[in-house]
Design an enzyme around this catalytic site. Structure first.
Site, mmCIF file in Angstrom:
data_model
loop_
_atom_site.group_PDB
_atom_site.id
_atom_site.type_symbol
_atom_site.label_atom_id
_atom_site.label_comp_id
_atom_site.label_asym_id
_atom_site.label_seq_id
_atom_site.Cartn_x
_atom_site.Cartn_y
_atom_site.Cartn_z
ATOM 1 N N LYS A 180 -9.820 -12.215 -16.552
ATOM 2 C CA LYS A 180 -9.975 -12.400 -18.003
ATOM 3 C C LYS A 180 -9.335 -13.700 -18.491
ATOM 4 O O LYS A 180 -9.921 -14.423 -19.293
ATOM 5 C CB LYS A 180 -9.341 -11.211 -18.737
ATOM 6 C CG LYS A 180 -9.648 -11.168 -20.231
ATOM 7 C CD LYS A 180 -11.052 -10.679 -20.481
ATOM 8 C CE LYS A 180 -11.315 -10.411 -21.935
ATOM 9 N NZ LYS A 180 -12.610 -9.786 -22.175
ATOM 10 N N ASP A 225 -16.250 -12.488 -22.972
ATOM 11 C CA ASP A 225 -16.973 -12.505 -21.697
ATOM 12 C C ASP A 225 -18.443 -12.882 -21.874
ATOM 13 O O ASP A 225 -18.947 -13.794 -21.201
ATOM 14 C CB ASP A 225 -16.869 -11.138 -21.005
ATOM 15 C CG ASP A 225 -15.441 -10.786 -20.639
ATOM 16 O OD1 ASP A 225 -14.582 -11.682 -20.656
ATOM 17 O OD2 ASP A 225 -15.177 -9.605 -20.352
ATOM 18 N N HIS A 277 7.952 -7.292 -3.503
ATOM 19 C CA HIS A 277 6.700 -7.734 -4.135
ATOM 20 C C HIS A 277 6.912 -9.029 -4.931
ATOM 21 O O HIS A 277 7.409 -8.996 -6.058
ATOM 22 C CB HIS A 277 6.172 -6.642 -5.077
ATOM 23 C CG HIS A 277 5.614 -5.446 -4.365
ATOM 24 N ND1 HIS A 277 4.299 -5.383 -3.952
ATOM 25 C CD2 HIS A 277 6.193 -4.285 -3.982
ATOM 26 C CE1 HIS A 277 4.095 -4.222 -3.350
ATOM 27 N NE2 HIS A 277 5.227 -3.535 -3.351
ATOM 28 N N CYS A 299 5.294 -6.076 1.675
ATOM 29 C CA CYS A 299 5.619 -4.648 1.669
ATOM 30 C C CYS A 299 4.915 -3.911 2.825
ATOM 31 O O CYS A 299 5.264 -4.128 3.974
ATOM 32 C CB CYS A 299 5.306 -4.037 0.310
ATOM 33 S SG CYS A 299 6.254 -2.534 -0.009
ATOM 34 N N TYR A 300 3.897 -3.081 2.547
ATOM 35 C CA TYR A 300 3.198 -2.417 3.661
ATOM 36 C C TYR A 300 2.656 -3.461 4.631
ATOM 37 O O TYR A 300 2.686 -3.270 5.853
ATOM 38 C CB TYR A 300 2.055 -1.550 3.131
ATOM 39 C CG TYR A 300 1.249 -0.904 4.248
ATOM 40 C CD1 TYR A 300 1.624 0.331 4.755
ATOM 41 C CD2 TYR A 300 0.146 -1.549 4.801
ATOM 42 C CE1 TYR A 300 0.907 0.923 5.800
ATOM 43 C CE2 TYR A 300 -0.571 -0.975 5.843
ATOM 44 C CZ TYR A 300 -0.186 0.259 6.340
ATOM 45 O OH TYR A 300 -0.884 0.823 7.376
ATOM 46 N N GLU A 328 4.647 -10.768 -6.292
ATOM 47 C CA GLU A 328 3.588 -10.937 -7.287
ATOM 48 C C GLU A 328 3.942 -10.364 -8.651
ATOM 49 O O GLU A 328 3.307 -10.703 -9.655
ATOM 50 C CB GLU A 328 2.278 -10.306 -6.782
ATOM 51 C CG GLU A 328 2.251 -8.795 -6.661
ATOM 52 C CD GLU A 328 2.753 -8.266 -5.331
ATOM 53 O OE1 GLU A 328 2.348 -7.161 -4.941
ATOM 54 O OE2 GLU A 328 3.564 -8.962 -4.670
ATOM 55 N N GLY A 383 0.835 -1.196 0.000
ATOM 56 C CA GLY A 383 0.000 0.000 0.000
ATOM 57 C C GLY A 383 0.866 1.240 0.000
ATOM 58 O O GLY A 383 2.063 1.180 0.330
#
Length: 510
Positions: free
Chosen positions: A366, A226, A168, A80-81, A170, A53
């Protein structure tokens, strides 16, 4: 049986969605909740991740959650945060600094850790983004990694199953970030990794059957991934109770309306095709402003959809192709985006038509929608189709819209897309299309001077459309496409290639 899930507490990071996507790639269902959510543990939640964050934990109004009910009950991973929050909340010291560590860093392992099991020290790059630094760990915690800049890049209390990373994992820049997340969800949380397309289809069909019973459902189809996957999922659950409406707004690609409609019918879907080209062209006449184009297209779409729906009897539900990023946007820590382009959808219909809403894809990203589509045997021409803007070719014609301009663009666009497929380039590109520019240029056609239209080719690489790089298409390919367009499309005498990236440009020109 309840679906196992991992909860991600969002402290406002720009990449929180990436955490969820990486966890789901491990076969585990992850759900994002803002830190303001009244979070409660349940039997199907076996792990929790605290996101990064933009705030400092030393600020008085920094985001917080209560840890009392969580610690010792289920494993926790702070990023992180989230790592700084764990340290400060549990008695450690976090030092704020104006000096920010941002970008690639090399980590070194200092203690054995389950989280780093299998970590290759030959690929130690990670991605940092912080200004606060952990200077003292809470009691019973040990540091497991450091960098040349900071003494604590990772730390943990294995007895209470608390783990934390200052970087991070990710993002793709962290070379073995996915390994760390896999270790957390599989080794530490012991998830079964049963979040698969096949399991999703099976469970969702059962849920839809219970939810909808014998009721009739209406779905607006666009020809995109979609809405098409939503249609197949509903069709599998309730069969002929589903009725689709597919409107030709005259702004689709050349031959697309007929091809997609035929594909729908081949799968057994009950779809009403509506030729509304004339109505859209009339409504758009003389409008050049892109936002006004979008609003006009949306308004006319709603009017026609409502008119067609009134012809049907006993409709109880309206299905929508909402996907998980749309859901996250609406519950974001930072609230919905301040500026959202008007979009060609069925907004406003539920209240007017007094229908209940069903959103069969609202849990999916997606890429997961495409995997479910493959599981449902969706026609590859639809499944693998590039993203296409809701307003269609209207925002690829700069200036006002006329039938003649649409036809010119459709012809040029078909040549470009067909060539991408012929050269085996199409499936390696995120999105491609042709833009009709609001300028004419001098040329020579045969022995005569010409003064005709200019088109720009656009092709980009992207993961999610948030950022994009232009594709380095081969020169011989570009020469072939340019020659075909100029020779075959009467009215176009110049072709250019857009080499802008996003940012600062956007993928679409309008």
């Amino acid at each position: 049986m309840q679906q196992e899930k991992l909860v991600i507490i969002d402290f406002g990071s720009q990449v929180t969605q990436l955490i969820a996507r990486r966890v789901r790639e491990c076969g585990v269902y992850a759900e994002i909740m803002p830190y303001t959510t009244n979070f409660r543990l349940s039997e199907n939640i076996k792990g929790i991740i605290l996101s990064g964050g933009p705030s400092s934990v030393n600020e008085q109004e920094s985001p917080k959650i209560g840890l009392e009910e969580i610690i010792g009950e289920i494993p926790i991973l702070g990023i992180c945060y989230g790592a700084q929050f764990l340290s400060k909340s549990l008695g450690g010291t976090v030092v704020s600094s104006n000096k920010r560590e941002y970008g690639r860093a090399t980590i070194h392992l200092s203690n054995k850790s389950q989280l780093f099991e299998g970590f290759d020290i030959n690929s130690p790059e990670v991605w940092m983004s912080h200004s606060d630094t952990i200077s003292k760990l809470p009691e019973n915690f040990i540091a497991t990694a450091y960098t040349d800049q900071i003494p604590v890049a990772a730390f943990e209390n294995p007895q209470d199953s608390i783990f934390a990373l200052q970087f991070h994992p990710e993002v793709v820049h962290s070379q073995q970030g996915k390994l760390l997340l896999e270790n957390f969800v599989r080794r530490i949380c012991k998830y079964q990794s049963n979040w698969t397309p096949a399991n999703f289809v099976s469970e969702k069909v059962s849920v839809l059957q219970q939810q909808l019973g014998k009721d009739k459902v209406l779905l607006g189809l666009s020809g995109g991934v979609d809405s098409s996957v939503a249609a197949l999922l509903l069709h599998k659950a309730i069969g002929k109770q589903l009725i689709g409406i597919f409107i030709d707004n005259g702004l689709l690609r050349k031959g697309e309306f007929e091809e997609v409609l035929e594909s729908y019918h081949e799968t057994g879907l009950q779809v009403v095709g509506v030729d509304a080209r004339k109505e859209f062209y009339e409504a758009l006449a003389g409008i050049s402003d892109p936002e006004q184009k979008r609003k006009t297209i949306g308004r006319v779409f709603v009017e026609i959809f409502d008119r067609e729906a009134q012809k049907l009897k006993n409709i109880k539900w309206l299905a929508q192709g909402t996907i998980y990023p749309d859901v996250i946007e609406s519950i974001s820590v930072n609230g919905p985006s301040a500026t959202i382009k008007s979009h060609h959808n069925v907004g406003g219909l539920p209240e007017k038509m007094k229908l209940k809403i069903v959103e069969p894809l609202r849990l999916l990203f997606k890429d997961e929608v495409r995997k479910v589509g493959a599981q449902l045997n969706l026609n590859p021409n639809i499944l693998n189709r590039h993203p296409f803007p809701g307003p269609g070719l209207a925002i690829r014609i700069l200036g006002d819209i006329t039938k003649h301009k649409v036809e010119l663009l459709q012809q040029a666009d078909k040549i470009f897309i067909d060539a991408l497929k012929k050269y085996n380039l199409y499936n390696n590109i995120w999105q491609a299309g042709v833009v009709l520019l609001p300028v004419k240029s001098v040329g020579v056609m045969g022995d005569e001077r010409s003064y005709e239209e200019v088109v720009a080719l656009r092709a980009v690489h992207s993961l999610d459309g948030m950022t994009a790089d232009w594709v380095h298409l081969p020169y011989d390919f570009l020469a072939d496409v340019s020659n075909q367009i100029i020779n075959q499309v009467k009215g176009i005498n110049r072709v250019v290639y857009d080499i802008s990236s996003k940012p600062p440009a956007t993928i679409e020109w309008e």
